[in-house]
Design a protein around this motif. Structure first.
Motif, PDB file in Angstrom:
ATOM      1  N   ARG A   1       7.350  -4.483  -6.717  1.00  0.00           N
ATOM      2  CA  ARG A   1       6.364  -3.513  -7.208  1.00  0.00           C
ATOM      3  C   ARG A   1       5.598  -2.860  -6.065  1.00  0.00           C
ATOM      4  O   ARG A   1       5.041  -1.768  -6.236  1.00  0.00           O
TER       5      ARG A   1
ATOM      6  N   SER B   1       5.286 -14.176  -1.234  1.00  0.00           N
ATOM      7  CA  SER B   1       5.229 -13.604  -2.588  1.00  0.00           C
ATOM      8  C   SER B   1       4.936 -12.116  -2.543  1.00  0.00           C
ATOM      9  O   SER B   1       5.602 -11.319  -3.220  1.00  0.00           O
ATOM     10  N   LEU B   2       3.957 -11.722  -1.746  1.00  0.00           N
ATOM     11  CA  LEU B   2       3.572 -10.312  -1.654  1.00  0.00           C
ATOM     12  C   LEU B   2       4.681  -9.460  -1.050  1.00  0.00           C
ATOM     13  O   LEU B   2       5.031  -8.406  -1.579  1.00  0.00           O
TER      14      LEU B   2
ATOM     15  N   TYR C   1      -0.288 -16.434  -7.160  1.00  0.00           N
ATOM     16  CA  TYR C   1      -0.121 -15.033  -6.797  1.00  0.00           C
ATOM     17  C   TYR C   1       0.165 -14.205  -8.055  1.00  0.00           C
ATOM     18  O   TYR C   1      -0.449 -13.163  -8.272  1.00  0.00           O
ATOM     19  N   GLU C   2       1.094 -14.673  -8.873  1.00  0.00           N
ATOM     20  CA  GLU C   2       1.457 -13.935 -10.093  1.00  0.00           C
ATOM     21  C   GLU C   2       0.267 -13.833 -11.050  1.00  0.00           C
ATOM     22  O   GLU C   2       0.040 -12.778 -11.645  1.00  0.00           O
TER      23      GLU C   2
ATOM     24  N   MET D   1      -2.133 -11.194  -9.632  1.00  0.00           N
ATOM     25  CA  MET D   1      -1.649  -9.822  -9.811  1.00  0.00           C
ATOM     26  C   MET D   1      -1.670  -9.412 -11.281  1.00  0.00           C
ATOM     27  O   MET D   1      -1.932  -8.252 -11.607  1.00  0.00           O
TER      28      MET D   1
ATOM     29  N   ALA E   1       3.180 -19.265  -5.519  1.00  0.00           N
ATOM     30  CA  ALA E   1       3.821 -18.164  -6.248  1.00  0.00           C
ATOM     31  C   ALA E   1       3.171 -17.985  -7.619  1.00  0.00           C
ATOM     32  O   ALA E   1       2.949 -16.851  -8.065  1.00  0.00           O
TER      33      ALA E   1
ATOM     34  N   ASN F   1       7.810  -9.874  -0.946  1.00  0.00           N
ATOM     35  CA  ASN F   1       9.026  -9.809  -1.756  1.00  0.00           C
ATOM     36  C   ASN F   1       8.767  -9.287  -3.164  1.00  0.00           C
ATOM     37  O   ASN F   1       9.658  -9.329  -4.006  1.00  0.00           O
ATOM     38  N   ASP F   2       7.575  -8.798  -3.401  1.00  0.00           N
ATOM     39  CA  ASP F   2       7.228  -8.236  -4.704  1.00  0.00           C
ATOM     40  C   ASP F   2       7.679  -6.772  -4.729  1.00  0.00           C
ATOM     41  O   ASP F   2       7.081  -5.912  -4.077  1.00  0.00           O
TER      42      ASP F   2
END
Length: 164
Positions: A133, A127-128, A77-78, A81, A74, A130-131
Motif C-alpha cells: 500500500r 512490515s512497513l 503494525y497491522e 495501520m 507484524a 513490504n507493505d
C-alpha cells in the motif's frame, strides 16, 4: 494562507507526535481534530466544510512507538495501520519518517535512534517496507547524523535488506 494564495497547490502534512510535553497530535484522533479545525476555518473560503484536500499526513515511526502505538510486531503494525485508516484514511498518508526510538513504547519521549538500534526494532521496518500500500510513498530518514553522513548509508543498506 491557502485562501489568500489559491494559485499554489501546496499540501500541508500533519505528523504524528511522540506526545512529549504539551504537544498535540499524539493520537490519530488528535490529528483528526486538528484537521477538523482546519476544515472549519477554511469552510466557505476554499472548499466545503467536509473537505480538506490540502491536508495529508506523515507517519513517524519513533513518534508512533513513543505515543503508544505498538508497531514492533507484524500484528501490532497491522492494527496500527487499520486504526490509522479508520480514523484518518490510508489514502491520505503521504510520507514516512523512518527512525528508531531510544525510548520504549508509550514513553512520550522524542528520541530518535539509528535503524535497528532502538526500541522500534527491525520487524516494524520490515512490515512497513513490504507493505504494498505504501510502495509509492516517500520515506525519509530522520536518524542522528555525523557530518560525513555514514549513518545514512548504513541505515539505507539495512532498510534495503529488509525488503522481500
Amino acid at each position: 494562507a491557502y485562501a489568500e494564495h489559491p494559485e499554489y497547490t501546496v499540501m500541508t502534512l500533519l505528523e504524528n507526535t511522540a506526545g512529549q510535553g504539551d504537544t498535540i497530535g499524539r493520537t490519530f484522533e488528535e490529528l483528526a481534530q486538528i484537521e477538523a479545525l482546519c476544515r472549519e476555518s477554511s469552510a466557505d473560503k476554499l472548499h466545503p466544510a467536509d473537505e480538506c484536500p490540502h491536508i495529508g499526513y506523515c507517519f513517524d515511526t519513533a513518534h508512533a512507538l513513543a505515543s503508544g502505538y505498538d508497531i514492533r510486531t507484524a500484528e501490532g503494525y497491522e492494527e496500527t495501520m487499520a486504526r490509522f485508516d479508520e480514523v484518518l484514511g490510508l489514502e491520505r498518508l503521504r510520507c514516512f519518517h523512518l527512525n528508531d526510538s531510544k525510548e520504549d513504547l508509550g514513553s512520550h519521549l522524542d528520541r530518535h535512534e539509528q535503524i535497528g538500534q532502538g526500541q522500534v526494532g527491525l520487524e516494524a521496518f520490515r512490515s512497513l517496507l513490504n507493505d504494498v500500500r505504501f510502495a509509492d510513498r516517500p520515506m525519509l530518514l530522520e536518524t542522528p547524523k555525523d557530518d560525513d553522513l555514514h549513518q545514512d548509508v548504513e541505515n539505507l543498506a539495512l532498510l534495503r535488506s529488509l525488503i522481500a
